[in-house]
Design an enzyme around this catalytic site. Structure first.
Site, PDB file in Angstrom:
ATOM      1  N   ARG A  13      37.588  41.322   7.099  1.00 60.27           N
ATOM      2  CA  ARG A  13      37.571  42.878   9.147  1.00 60.27           C
ATOM      3  C   ARG A  13      38.560  43.790   9.235  1.00 60.27           C
ATOM      4  O   ARG A  13      38.142  44.903   9.463  1.00 60.27           O
ATOM      5  CB  ARG A  13      37.194  41.618  10.664  1.00 60.27           C
ATOM      6  CG  ARG A  13      35.673  40.943  10.919  1.00 60.27           C
ATOM      7  CD  ARG A  13      35.892  40.666  12.208  1.00 60.27           C
ATOM      8  NE  ARG A  13      37.380  39.250  12.602  1.00 60.27           N
ATOM      9  CZ  ARG A  13      37.446  39.397  13.890  1.00 60.27           C
ATOM     10  NH1 ARG A  13      37.026  39.580  15.358  1.00 60.27           N
ATOM     11  NH2 ARG A  13      38.520  38.955  13.994  1.00 60.27           N
ATOM     12  N   SER A  40      34.516  43.307  18.301  1.00 55.24           N
ATOM     13  CA  SER A  40      34.237  42.302  17.255  1.00 55.24           C
ATOM     14  C   SER A  40      34.561  42.755  15.470  1.00 55.24           C
ATOM     15  O   SER A  40      34.994  41.746  14.749  1.00 55.24           O
ATOM     16  CB  SER A  40      33.082  41.685  17.531  1.00 55.24           C
ATOM     17  OG  SER A  40      33.510  40.936  19.232  1.00 55.24           O
ATOM     18  N   GLU A  61      19.852  46.890  18.733  1.00 53.23           N
ATOM     19  CA  GLU A  61      19.778  46.449  16.680  1.00 53.23           C
ATOM     20  C   GLU A  61      18.791  47.563  16.599  1.00 53.23           C
ATOM     21  O   GLU A  61      18.753  48.065  14.812  1.00 53.23           O
ATOM     22  CB  GLU A  61      20.021  45.142  16.884  1.00 53.23           C
ATOM     23  CG  GLU A  61      21.394  44.871  17.644  1.00 53.23           C
ATOM     24  CD  GLU A  61      21.283  44.154  18.475  1.00 53.23           C
ATOM     25  OE1 GLU A  61      22.402  43.796  18.945  1.00 53.23           O
ATOM     26  OE2 GLU A  61      20.418  43.986  19.240  1.00 53.23           O
ATOM     27  N   PHE A  86      21.765  39.599  14.288  1.00 53.60           N
ATOM     28  CA  PHE A  86      21.237  40.713  14.880  1.00 53.60           C
ATOM     29  C   PHE A  86      20.691  41.182  14.080  1.00 53.60           C
ATOM     30  O   PHE A  86      19.093  41.990  13.600  1.00 53.60           O
ATOM     31  CB  PHE A  86      22.759  41.104  16.043  1.00 53.60           C
ATOM     32  CG  PHE A  86      22.452  40.579  17.431  1.00 53.60           C
ATOM     33  CD1 PHE A  86      22.401  39.012  17.424  1.00 53.60           C
ATOM     34  CD2 PHE A  86      23.664  40.838  17.015  1.00 53.60           C
ATOM     35  CE1 PHE A  86      22.951  37.924  19.009  1.00 53.60           C
ATOM     36  CE2 PHE A  86      24.149  40.039  18.406  1.00 53.60           C
ATOM     37  CZ  PHE A  86      24.243  38.677  18.663  1.00 53.60           C
ATOM     38  N   ARG A 170      34.677  36.352   9.573  1.00 49.88           N
ATOM     39  CA  ARG A 170      35.255  36.886  10.794  1.00 49.88           C
ATOM     40  C   ARG A 170      36.680  36.250  10.953  1.00 49.88           C
ATOM     41  O   ARG A 170      37.096  37.044  11.200  1.00 49.88           O
ATOM     42  CB  ARG A 170      34.013  35.786  12.340  1.00 49.88           C
ATOM     43  CG  ARG A 170      35.531  35.614  13.593  1.00 49.88           C
ATOM     44  CD  ARG A 170      35.178  35.394  14.687  1.00 49.88           C
ATOM     45  NE  ARG A 170      35.627  34.981  15.746  1.00 49.88           N
ATOM     46  CZ  ARG A 170      37.003  34.444  15.737  1.00 49.88           C
ATOM     47  NH1 ARG A 170      37.642  33.713  14.659  1.00 49.88           N
ATOM     48  NH2 ARG A 170      37.458  34.928  17.445  1.00 49.88           N
TER      49      ARG A 170
END
Length: 318
Positions: A13, A40, A61, A86, A170
Protein backbone atom coordinates in the site's frame (compact mmCIF):
# COMPACT_ATOMS: atom_id res chain seq x y z
CA UNK A 1 18.31 -13.34 -11.86
CA UNK A 2 18.87 -14.66 -8.34
CA UNK A 3 16.96 -13.09 -5.49
CA UNK A 4 17.08 -13.79 -1.80
CA UNK A 5 14.46 -12.83 0.71
CA UNK A 6 15.14 -9.44 2.25
CA UNK A 7 14.76 -8.87 5.96
CA UNK A 8 13.21 -5.52 5.09
CA UNK A 9 9.42 -5.60 4.79
CA UNK A 10 7.31 -2.83 3.26
CA UNK A 11 3.59 -2.63 2.67
CA UNK A 12 2.45 -2.76 -0.93
CA UNK A 13 0.00 0.00 0.00
CA UNK A 14 2.84 2.38 0.77
CA UNK A 15 4.54 1.82 -2.57
CA UNK A 16 1.19 2.17 -4.31
CA UNK A 17 0.38 5.44 -2.54
CA UNK A 18 3.75 7.02 -3.35
CA UNK A 19 3.54 6.14 -7.03
CA UNK A 20 -0.13 7.13 -7.32
CA UNK A 21 0.55 10.61 -5.95
CA UNK A 22 3.45 11.00 -8.36
CA UNK A 23 1.32 9.92 -11.33
CA UNK A 24 -1.49 12.29 -10.34
CA UNK A 25 0.97 15.20 -10.20
CA UNK A 26 3.00 14.36 -13.30
CA UNK A 27 0.13 13.44 -15.63
CA UNK A 28 -2.78 15.84 -16.02
CA UNK A 29 -4.97 12.97 -17.26
CA UNK A 30 -4.63 10.84 -14.10
CA UNK A 31 -7.51 11.06 -11.61
CA UNK A 32 -8.04 8.96 -8.49
CA UNK A 33 -11.41 7.51 -7.49
CA UNK A 34 -12.08 6.15 -4.02
CA UNK A 35 -14.95 4.09 -2.59
CA UNK A 36 -14.77 5.47 0.97
CA UNK A 37 -11.71 3.40 1.84
CA UNK A 38 -8.98 5.98 1.30
CA UNK A 39 -7.28 5.46 4.67
CA UNK A 40 -7.16 1.69 4.04
CA UNK A 41 -6.06 1.77 0.39
CA UNK A 42 -3.79 4.78 1.10
CA UNK A 43 -5.34 6.87 -1.66
CA UNK A 44 -5.78 9.51 1.03
CA UNK A 45 -2.26 10.60 0.11
CA UNK A 46 -3.76 12.09 -3.06
CA UNK A 47 -6.71 13.57 -1.18
CA UNK A 48 -4.31 15.31 1.19
CA UNK A 49 -1.62 16.38 -1.27
CA UNK A 50 -3.35 16.77 -4.63
CA UNK A 51 -7.07 17.08 -3.79
CA UNK A 52 -8.02 18.41 -7.24
CA UNK A 53 -7.27 14.94 -8.61
CA UNK A 54 -9.17 13.01 -5.93
CA UNK A 55 -12.83 12.01 -6.38
CA UNK A 56 -14.70 10.51 -3.43
CA UNK A 57 -17.57 8.38 -4.74
CA UNK A 58 -18.64 6.91 -1.40
CA UNK A 59 -19.70 3.36 -0.61
CA UNK A 60 -21.04 2.85 -4.13
CA UNK A 61 -18.55 0.75 -6.05
CA UNK A 62 -20.82 0.12 -9.02
CA UNK A 63 -21.32 3.85 -9.50
CA UNK A 64 -17.60 4.47 -8.99
CA UNK A 65 -16.77 2.22 -11.93
CA UNK A 66 -19.42 3.92 -14.08
CA UNK A 67 -17.86 7.28 -13.21
CA UNK A 68 -14.44 5.85 -14.11
CA UNK A 69 -15.77 4.71 -17.46
CA UNK A 70 -17.24 8.15 -18.13
CA UNK A 71 -13.97 9.88 -17.29
CA UNK A 72 -12.07 7.52 -19.59
CA UNK A 73 -14.34 8.38 -22.53
CA UNK A 74 -13.22 12.02 -22.21
CA UNK A 75 -9.55 11.08 -22.53
CA UNK A 76 -8.69 10.98 -18.84
CA UNK A 77 -7.04 8.02 -17.10
CA UNK A 78 -8.97 7.15 -13.91
CA UNK A 79 -7.41 4.99 -11.19
CA UNK A 80 -10.20 3.43 -9.11
CA UNK A 81 -9.27 1.80 -5.82
CA UNK A 82 -11.24 -0.26 -3.33
CA UNK A 83 -11.05 -3.72 -1.76
CA UNK A 84 -10.54 -6.53 -4.29
CA UNK A 85 -13.67 -8.27 -3.01
CA UNK A 86 -15.83 -5.29 -3.90
CA UNK A 87 -14.29 -4.68 -7.32
CA UNK A 88 -14.42 -8.29 -8.44
CA UNK A 89 -17.88 -9.18 -7.17
CA UNK A 90 -19.97 -6.11 -6.43
CA UNK A 91 -19.01 -3.99 -9.43
CA UNK A 92 -18.21 -6.65 -12.01
CA UNK A 93 -21.19 -5.93 -14.28
CA UNK A 94 -20.20 -2.29 -14.69
CA UNK A 95 -16.57 -3.29 -15.21
CA UNK A 96 -17.41 -5.81 -17.91
CA UNK A 97 -20.00 -3.80 -19.83
CA UNK A 98 -18.71 -0.26 -19.45
CA UNK A 99 -14.93 -0.75 -19.21
CA UNK A 100 -13.70 -4.12 -20.49
CA UNK A 101 -15.94 -4.44 -23.54
CA UNK A 102 -15.07 -0.98 -24.96
CA UNK A 103 -11.46 -1.42 -23.74
CA UNK A 104 -11.39 1.86 -21.86
CA UNK A 105 -8.23 3.17 -20.22
CA UNK A 106 -9.25 2.52 -16.60
CA UNK A 107 -6.85 1.23 -13.94
CA UNK A 108 -8.48 -0.83 -11.18
CA UNK A 109 -6.71 -1.42 -7.87
CA UNK A 110 -7.91 -4.37 -5.82
CA UNK A 111 -6.59 -3.76 -2.31
CA UNK A 112 -6.81 -6.24 0.59
CA UNK A 113 -6.74 -9.25 -1.73
CA UNK A 114 -6.36 -12.84 -0.55
CA UNK A 115 -6.75 -14.12 3.01
CA UNK A 116 -4.64 -11.75 5.07
CA UNK A 117 -6.90 -8.71 5.32
CA UNK A 118 -6.40 -7.72 8.94
CA UNK A 119 -9.43 -9.34 10.62
CA UNK A 120 -11.84 -7.48 8.36
CA UNK A 121 -14.02 -10.59 7.98
CA UNK A 122 -14.58 -13.05 5.18
CA UNK A 123 -16.84 -10.63 3.26
CA UNK A 124 -13.78 -8.42 2.73
CA UNK A 125 -11.49 -11.18 1.45
CA UNK A 126 -10.99 -11.95 -2.21
CA UNK A 127 -10.01 -15.43 -3.35
CA UNK A 128 -11.78 -15.28 -6.70
CA UNK A 129 -10.68 -11.94 -8.17
CA UNK A 130 -7.95 -13.27 -10.46
CA UNK A 131 -10.35 -15.83 -11.92
CA UNK A 132 -13.05 -13.22 -12.48
CA UNK A 133 -10.86 -10.56 -14.07
CA UNK A 134 -8.89 -13.09 -16.11
CA UNK A 135 -12.10 -14.20 -17.79
CA UNK A 136 -12.90 -10.71 -19.11
CA UNK A 137 -11.86 -9.97 -22.68
CA UNK A 138 -9.40 -7.06 -23.05
CA UNK A 139 -8.44 -7.17 -19.35
CA UNK A 140 -4.83 -7.15 -18.13
CA UNK A 141 -4.35 -8.81 -14.71
CA UNK A 142 -1.27 -8.10 -12.58
CA UNK A 143 -0.24 -9.38 -9.13
CA UNK A 144 3.01 -7.82 -7.88
CA UNK A 145 5.11 -9.47 -5.17
CA UNK A 146 6.49 -6.48 -3.27
CA UNK A 147 6.23 -2.71 -2.92
CA UNK A 148 8.87 -1.99 -5.56
CA UNK A 149 7.18 -4.22 -8.10
CA UNK A 150 3.89 -2.49 -7.33
CA UNK A 151 5.41 0.82 -8.40
CA UNK A 152 6.98 -0.72 -11.51
CA UNK A 153 3.70 -2.41 -12.45
CA UNK A 154 1.89 0.91 -12.03
CA UNK A 155 4.34 2.56 -14.40
CA UNK A 156 3.66 -0.13 -16.99
CA UNK A 157 -0.10 0.15 -16.46
CA UNK A 158 0.09 3.92 -16.84
CA UNK A 159 1.72 3.52 -20.25
CA UNK A 160 -0.66 0.78 -21.38
CA UNK A 161 -3.84 2.03 -23.05
CA UNK A 162 -6.62 -0.21 -21.83
CA UNK A 163 -8.16 -1.71 -18.69
CA UNK A 164 -5.77 -3.07 -16.08
CA UNK A 165 -6.48 -4.81 -12.77
CA UNK A 166 -3.69 -4.72 -10.17
CA UNK A 167 -4.00 -6.99 -7.15
CA UNK A 168 -2.52 -5.67 -3.88
CA UNK A 169 -2.14 -7.11 -0.39
CA UNK A 170 -2.63 -5.36 2.94
CA UNK A 171 0.36 -6.36 5.04
CA UNK A 172 4.12 -5.86 4.86
CA UNK A 173 6.03 -8.21 2.55
CA UNK A 174 9.75 -8.81 2.03
CA UNK A 175 11.46 -6.63 -0.55
CA UNK A 176 12.48 -8.86 -3.46
CA UNK A 177 13.28 -6.45 -6.28
CA UNK A 178 15.76 -3.61 -6.66
CA UNK A 179 14.92 -0.14 -7.93
CA UNK A 180 16.47 -0.89 -11.35
CA UNK A 181 14.02 -3.75 -11.96
CA UNK A 182 12.24 -3.53 -15.31
CA UNK A 183 8.60 -4.68 -15.26
CA UNK A 184 6.98 -5.86 -18.46
CA UNK A 185 3.34 -6.76 -18.92
CA UNK A 186 3.18 -10.36 -20.14
CA UNK A 187 6.61 -11.37 -18.83
CA UNK A 188 7.66 -13.69 -15.99
CA UNK A 189 10.81 -13.25 -13.91
CA UNK A 190 13.19 -16.06 -12.96
CA UNK A 191 14.07 -15.41 -9.32
CA UNK A 192 15.97 -18.63 -8.67
CA UNK A 193 17.46 -21.27 -10.92
CA UNK A 194 16.96 -24.96 -10.22
CA UNK A 195 17.07 -28.32 -11.98
CA UNK A 196 14.68 -30.65 -10.12
CA UNK A 197 11.40 -28.74 -10.04
CA UNK A 198 9.94 -25.29 -10.75
CA UNK A 199 7.64 -23.30 -8.47
CA UNK A 200 5.60 -20.79 -10.46
CA UNK A 201 4.20 -18.20 -8.08
CA UNK A 202 2.44 -14.87 -8.12
CA UNK A 203 1.76 -11.98 -5.77
CA UNK A 204 2.22 -12.56 -2.06
CA UNK A 205 3.00 -16.22 -2.54
CA UNK A 206 6.28 -15.46 -4.28
CA UNK A 207 8.16 -14.51 -1.10
CA UNK A 208 6.87 -17.72 0.51
CA UNK A 209 7.98 -19.69 -2.55
CA UNK A 210 11.49 -18.25 -2.32
CA UNK A 211 11.61 -19.20 1.35
CA UNK A 212 10.42 -22.71 0.51
CA UNK A 213 13.02 -23.05 -2.25
CA UNK A 214 15.82 -22.10 0.13
CA UNK A 215 14.70 -24.73 2.63
CA UNK A 216 14.36 -27.35 -0.11
CA UNK A 217 17.84 -26.49 -1.39
CA UNK A 218 19.23 -27.33 2.06
CA UNK A 219 17.53 -30.72 1.73
CA UNK A 220 19.18 -31.34 -1.63
CA UNK A 221 16.22 -30.45 -3.86
CA UNK A 222 17.25 -27.99 -6.57
CA UNK A 223 14.19 -25.75 -6.88
CA UNK A 224 13.62 -23.01 -9.45
CA UNK A 225 11.27 -20.11 -8.68
CA UNK A 226 9.52 -18.39 -11.57
CA UNK A 227 7.56 -15.31 -10.54
CA UNK A 228 4.48 -14.59 -12.67
CA UNK A 229 3.30 -11.02 -11.92
CA UNK A 230 1.41 -10.83 -15.21
CA UNK A 231 -1.32 -13.44 -15.08
CA UNK A 232 -3.04 -12.10 -18.17
CA UNK A 233 -1.37 -11.92 -20.60
CA UNK A 234 0.68 -14.83 -19.28
CA UNK A 235 4.22 -15.69 -20.29
CA UNK A 236 3.66 -18.96 -22.15
CA UNK A 237 7.26 -19.17 -23.32
CA UNK A 238 8.60 -19.02 -19.74
CA UNK A 239 6.17 -21.70 -18.58
CA UNK A 240 7.10 -24.07 -21.39
CA UNK A 241 10.80 -23.43 -20.83
CA UNK A 242 10.43 -24.27 -17.13
CA UNK A 243 8.52 -27.45 -17.94
CA UNK A 244 11.19 -28.52 -20.42
CA UNK A 245 14.03 -27.88 -17.97
CA UNK A 246 12.69 -29.40 -14.75
CA UNK A 247 9.86 -31.63 -15.98
CA UNK A 248 7.50 -30.87 -13.08
CA UNK A 249 5.66 -27.74 -11.87
CA UNK A 250 4.10 -26.48 -8.65
CA UNK A 251 2.04 -23.30 -8.73
CA UNK A 252 1.49 -21.11 -5.66
CA UNK A 253 -1.03 -18.32 -5.11
CA UNK A 254 -3.03 -16.69 -2.32
CA UNK A 255 -6.21 -17.33 -4.28
CA UNK A 256 -8.59 -20.16 -5.05
CA UNK A 257 -7.05 -23.02 -7.00
CA UNK A 258 -9.94 -22.56 -9.44
CA UNK A 259 -9.44 -20.04 -12.22
CA UNK A 260 -6.32 -18.34 -10.91
CA UNK A 261 -2.61 -18.76 -11.64
CA UNK A 262 -2.72 -22.55 -11.29
CA UNK A 263 -5.48 -22.82 -13.86
CA UNK A 264 -3.71 -20.42 -16.22
CA UNK A 265 -0.45 -22.39 -16.03
CA UNK A 266 -2.28 -25.70 -16.46
CA UNK A 267 -3.97 -24.37 -19.60
CA UNK A 268 -0.58 -23.59 -21.11
CA UNK A 269 0.96 -26.90 -20.11
CA UNK A 270 -1.85 -29.09 -21.37
CA UNK A 271 -1.63 -27.45 -24.80
CA UNK A 272 2.12 -26.93 -25.10
CA UNK A 273 4.10 -29.19 -22.76
CA UNK A 274 2.18 -31.61 -20.52
CA UNK A 275 4.17 -32.38 -17.36
CA UNK A 276 3.15 -33.35 -13.80
CA UNK A 277 1.82 -30.38 -11.85
CA UNK A 278 0.34 -29.57 -8.43
CA UNK A 279 -1.41 -26.37 -7.32
CA UNK A 280 -0.95 -24.63 -3.99
CA UNK A 281 -3.93 -22.41 -3.30
CA UNK A 282 -7.14 -22.29 -1.32
CA UNK A 283 -9.22 -25.39 -2.00
CA UNK A 284 -13.01 -25.37 -2.46
CA UNK A 285 -13.61 -23.66 0.89
CA UNK A 286 -15.08 -20.48 2.29
CA UNK A 287 -12.65 -18.29 4.19
CA UNK A 288 -12.73 -16.71 7.64
CA UNK A 289 -10.76 -14.20 9.70
CA UNK A 290 -7.87 -15.10 11.95
CA UNK A 291 -4.19 -14.46 12.73
CA UNK A 292 -2.02 -14.50 9.62
CA UNK A 293 0.15 -17.52 10.37
CA UNK A 294 -2.84 -19.60 11.44
CA UNK A 295 -4.76 -18.62 8.30
CA UNK A 296 -1.88 -19.59 6.03
CA UNK A 297 -1.66 -23.01 7.67
CA UNK A 298 -5.38 -23.69 7.85
CA UNK A 299 -5.94 -22.80 4.20
CA UNK A 300 -2.81 -24.68 3.11
CA UNK A 301 -0.86 -21.89 1.40
CA UNK A 302 2.00 -21.45 3.87
CA UNK A 303 5.67 -22.08 3.14
CA UNK A 304 5.23 -25.51 4.71
CA UNK A 305 2.51 -26.42 2.23
CA UNK A 306 4.59 -25.25 -0.73
CA UNK A 307 7.39 -27.53 0.47
CA UNK A 308 4.92 -30.38 0.89
CA UNK A 309 3.55 -29.86 -2.63
CA UNK A 310 7.05 -29.85 -4.13
CA UNK A 311 7.87 -33.18 -2.53
CA UNK A 312 4.55 -34.67 -3.67
CA UNK A 313 5.00 -33.36 -7.20
CA UNK A 314 8.50 -34.83 -7.46
CA UNK A 315 6.98 -38.27 -6.93
CA UNK A 316 5.02 -37.74 -10.14
CA UNK A 317 8.06 -36.72 -12.16
CA UNK A 318 8.74 -38.98 -15.12
Amino acid sequence: MKNTISKEKISMRDGFAKKLLQLSIDDEKVYVLDGDLATSTKTDIVANNNPRKFLQTGIAEQNMMSVAAGLATTGLQPWAATFAAFLSKRAIDQIQVQIAQPKLDVKMIGAYSGLLTGLTGKTHQALEDIAIFRSLANMVVLAPADSIEVEKAMEAAHQYKGPVYIRLARDNYPVIFSQDYKFQIGKAISLKEGNDITIISTGTETSRSLEAAEILEEEGISTAVLHMPSIKPIDKEAIVKAAEKTGVIVTAEEHSIYGGLGSAVAEVLVEEKPVPMLRVGVKDRNSESGPNDEMLEKYEISTNYIIKAVKEALKKKK
